[in-house]
Each structure stands twice: as structure tokens, then as C-alpha cells.
Scaffold this motif. Structure first.
Motif, short mmCIF file in Angstrom:
data_model
loop_
_atom_site.label_atom_id
_atom_site.label_comp_id
_atom_site.label_asym_id
_atom_site.label_seq_id
_atom_site.Cartn_x
_atom_site.Cartn_y
_atom_site.Cartn_z
N ALA A 132 -2.38 7.03 2.27
CA ALA A 132 -2.31 6.07 1.16
C ALA A 132 -3.65 5.99 0.43
O ALA A 132 -4.72 6.10 1.03
CB ALA A 132 -1.93 4.69 1.70
N GLU A 133 -3.57 5.79 -0.87
CA GLU A 133 -4.77 5.65 -1.71
C GLU A 133 -4.66 4.35 -2.48
O GLU A 133 -3.66 4.10 -3.16
CB GLU A 133 -4.86 6.82 -2.70
N LYS A 134 -5.67 3.50 -2.35
CA LYS A 134 -5.69 2.23 -3.06
C LYS A 134 -7.09 1.97 -3.58
O LYS A 134 -8.03 1.79 -2.81
CB LYS A 134 -5.23 1.09 -2.15
N ILE A 135 -7.22 1.99 -4.89
CA ILE A 135 -8.51 1.69 -5.52
C ILE A 135 -8.54 0.19 -5.79
O ILE A 135 -7.73 -0.34 -6.55
CB ILE A 135 -8.69 2.48 -6.83
N GLU A 136 -9.47 -0.50 -5.16
CA GLU A 136 -9.55 -1.96 -5.28
C GLU A 136 -10.13 -2.37 -6.63
O GLU A 136 -11.01 -1.71 -7.18
CB GLU A 136 -10.40 -2.55 -4.15
N GLU A 164 3.01 9.69 -0.43
CA GLU A 164 2.12 8.57 -0.75
C GLU A 164 1.61 8.65 -2.20
O GLU A 164 0.70 7.92 -2.57
CB GLU A 164 0.91 8.58 0.20
N ASN A 166 0.72 8.12 -5.89
CA ASN A 166 0.70 6.93 -6.74
C ASN A 166 -0.32 7.09 -7.87
O ASN A 166 -1.00 8.12 -7.98
CB ASN A 166 0.40 5.67 -5.91
N TYR A 167 -0.42 6.08 -8.70
CA TYR A 167 -1.33 6.14 -9.85
C TYR A 167 -2.77 6.31 -9.42
O TYR A 167 -3.56 7.04 -10.05
CB TYR A 167 -1.17 4.87 -10.69
N ASP A 168 -3.13 5.65 -8.33
CA ASP A 168 -4.51 5.72 -7.84
C ASP A 168 -4.90 7.17 -7.47
O ASP A 168 -6.02 7.60 -7.73
CB ASP A 168 -4.69 4.81 -6.63
N LYS A 169 -3.96 7.89 -6.89
CA LYS A 169 -4.24 9.29 -6.56
C LYS A 169 -4.38 10.15 -7.82
O LYS A 169 -5.20 11.08 -7.86
CB LYS A 169 -3.14 9.86 -5.67
#
Length: 322
Positions: A132-136, A164, A166-169
């Protein structure tokens, strides 16, 4: 000659087998299918064994971007295919071998499954990005202020199928690719995976590759079919000659295009992605790119090879009739 593709009969099969010494078999849709790819297509392993017993050099070549060569080897043994490990060429394996051969010494940002990262790690290439990739916080602010946390050791982005995604990736991948020296590699461009027995399909790795290509403005180097990278490896390691090689696949724009581009004999089986109607439509008009996707022969299933092999010769039938 009949219009292409031609329905294979006993005589054409015998002539073909007399011409070749190597057989390349696609996997999904040719040898097996189903959600986990564990539904063996009837008699597929028997065909594999028969070809080996005839002295043919048989290889499995797949664009599947989620599994390692080792996991394919284990799967083949489970399903009854007696194949050597190094006769299995998957797109992640080709990608990893490519980086090894160019002596790549940096990290790879992986948009893909753990299997892709494992192949890279086997050849000593460190990876980041799997999972998972999540940019805070604000992604815009992170880019504007240089606080996105890009790893300066990353020198390549490798894209395959990724649950997984997503936009962050997308943001992180395109940020790495903003550096023109960063390599952009992709396992394959297949856009759908057929859900057997339904009208549905699953979006495949090519959808993700296209997204990052559009977002970055960069064109990836493709490792799987129809790119010739698999053939170059087969030629370098096993001296495979295209005019003595048969490829059996279920997808026109990957398997058959790959075979025709290399100068191989091509057979489409109708047990997977492409249909006979689609193959015949490609022959309409004079588009050379479409012509390159037209197979020489077609079969309903790979099991038809055994049926044709075991069919009595016409002369034998005539003799028995008198």
C-alpha cells in the motif's frame, strides 16, 4: 492456400512438427485457466509430455507479472508438467535478468506484486514501493516543498499488475520518472484477464502501465510479449532459431504478434482470450500491423494436437476399408 488462419489438420501438424525443434507455450488460456490458474485445460500436460518425448525443446513463456519463476516451477509440478526451471520465462524474470545484464546498481520503485520484487531481489536489485502507498497530507504541497520523500537511490520504475494501485502510486512513479535518467520498465501490456465462463474480464497490468505512461509522458521498455526480449534471451542462452520454432498462444496481440515478429510458426488456441472471429477480422484490409497478429493455424484447444497425432492416416483408413 486457404485464407489465414487455417484450421490445423493431421497433415499440416505432421509437416509442422517435422520443421521445428522448439515449442514455446503460453500458459494462461493455453495450459490452464481459472481464478488461481489451477484449472488444467484437459490433456494439456499430456501434450507437453508428448512433445518432449518427440525430442522437442519445450519452453513456457508467460506475461503474468505476479509470480516468480520458482512459483511457476512449483505450480507446473503440481499440475503434472515435467519442466526444467530454466525453461520457464515469465515477464518479471525477464525484467530482472535485463537489469542484471546491464549491471544496474540502483533501487527500483515497483508498482507491482511481490513476485516482481522477489525476482529483482534474487539478482541483487533492491526494491521499494511494494504494498500500500499513502502520501500523508497535501500531495501538491509535498511536491511543491520537496517533502514527498523520494528515495535518491531509485534509478528505475518497474510496473506490473498491482492490487494496491492508487493515485498516490501514480504520483510517486511519475515523480521518479521526471528524471530522464530514471529507467521506465514494464512487465507487459495485456489489458484484460478473462473470467472463464462469464462475459466479464479483469483489468490487467497493461491498464496500469498505460496510466503511468500517460501521467509521466514516458514510454516504457516492455519485457513481456510481444516485445522481443524473451526471444533475445532464448536465442542467447539456447540458440533458438525462429524458423524452427513454434509458438502456441491464446492472444493475438501478444503471443501471435510476438511469434510473427520473430519469424516463428504460429498457432492460436481458442481456449483463452482471442476468438477466431477476431483473427479473421484482422485479415480484412491491408493494415500491416493487423496482419502481423494473424496466426498461421488455429485449434480449439491444445488437446487437439493429441487428437490429430493419434488420428489414423488416410492411407491406413483406405487400407482397412478394402
Amino acid at each position: 492456400m486457404d485464407s489465414l488462419p487455417m484450421s490445423m489438420d493431421k497433415d499440416s501438424l505432421q509437416q509442422l512438427l517435422s520443421e521445428i525443434d522448439t515449442v514455446l507455450l503460453d500458459c494462461d488460456g493455453v495450459l490452464w485457466r481459472g481464478a488461481q490458474g489451477m484449472d488444467l485445460i484437459p490433456r494439456a500436460n499430456e501434450v507437453f509430455t508428448r512433445l518432449q518425448n518427440m525430442g522437442k525443446n519445450v519452453f513456457l513463456i508467460t506475461n503474468n507479472s505476479t509470480k516468480t519463476q520458482d512459483s511457476y516451477y512449483d505450480k507446473c509440478r503440481t499440475l503434472g508438467f515435467s519442466v526444467e526451471r530454466d525453461h520457464i520465462l515469465s515477464a518479471p524474470y525477464i525484467l530482472a535478468q535485463y537489469l542484471r545484464e546491464i549491471n544496474f546498481r540502483r533501487k527500483v520503485y515497483v508498482v507491482g506484486a511481490p513476485g516482481l520484487a522477489q525476482e529483482l531481489q534474487k539478482v541483487g536489485v533492491p526494491c521499494t514501493g511494494v504494498g500500500a502507498e499513502k502520501i500523508e497530507g497535501s500531495i501538491y504541497s509535498a511536491l511543491a516543498q520537496g517533502s514527498l520523500g523520494l528515495d535518491p537511490q531509485v534509478g528505475a520504475v518497474a510496473v506490473g499488475f498491482d492490487r494496491e494501485f492508487n493515485y498516490d502510486k501514480i504520483v510517486r512513479a511519475t515523480s521518479y520518472l521526471a528524471d530522464p535518467e530514471c529507467l521506465f520498465l514494464a512487465t507487459n501490456t495485456d489489458e484484460k484477464y478473462i473470467v472463464t465462463g462469464t462475459r466479464y474480464h479483469l483489468p490487467a497490468a497493461g491498464v496500469l502501465v498505460n496510466t503511468i505512461q500517460k501521467a509521466s509522458g514516458r514510454t516504457p521498455q516492455i519485457m513481456g510479449k510481444p516485445s522481443l526480449n524473451m526471444f533475445y534471451m532464448l536465442q542467447a542462452r539456447y540458440n533458438v532459431q525462429p524458423e524452427k520454432t513454434l509458438i502456441i498462444g491464446d492472444t493475438l496481440h501478444t503471443d501471435i504478434l510476438f511469434g510473427n515478429e520473430c519469424g516463428m510458426w504460429t498457432v492460436l488456441v481458442l481456449s483463452g482470450v482471442s476468438t477466431l472471429q477476431e483473427a479473421r477480422q484482422l485479415t480484412v484490409g491491408q493494415d500491416p500491423q493487423k496482419q502481423k497478429q494473424v496466426p498461421l493455424f488455429y485449434l480449439q484447444s491444445i488437446a487437439d494436437i493429441l487428437t490429430l497425432m493419434d488420428e489414423p492416416d488416410n492411407q491406413q483408413v483406405n487400407d482397412q476399408a478394402h
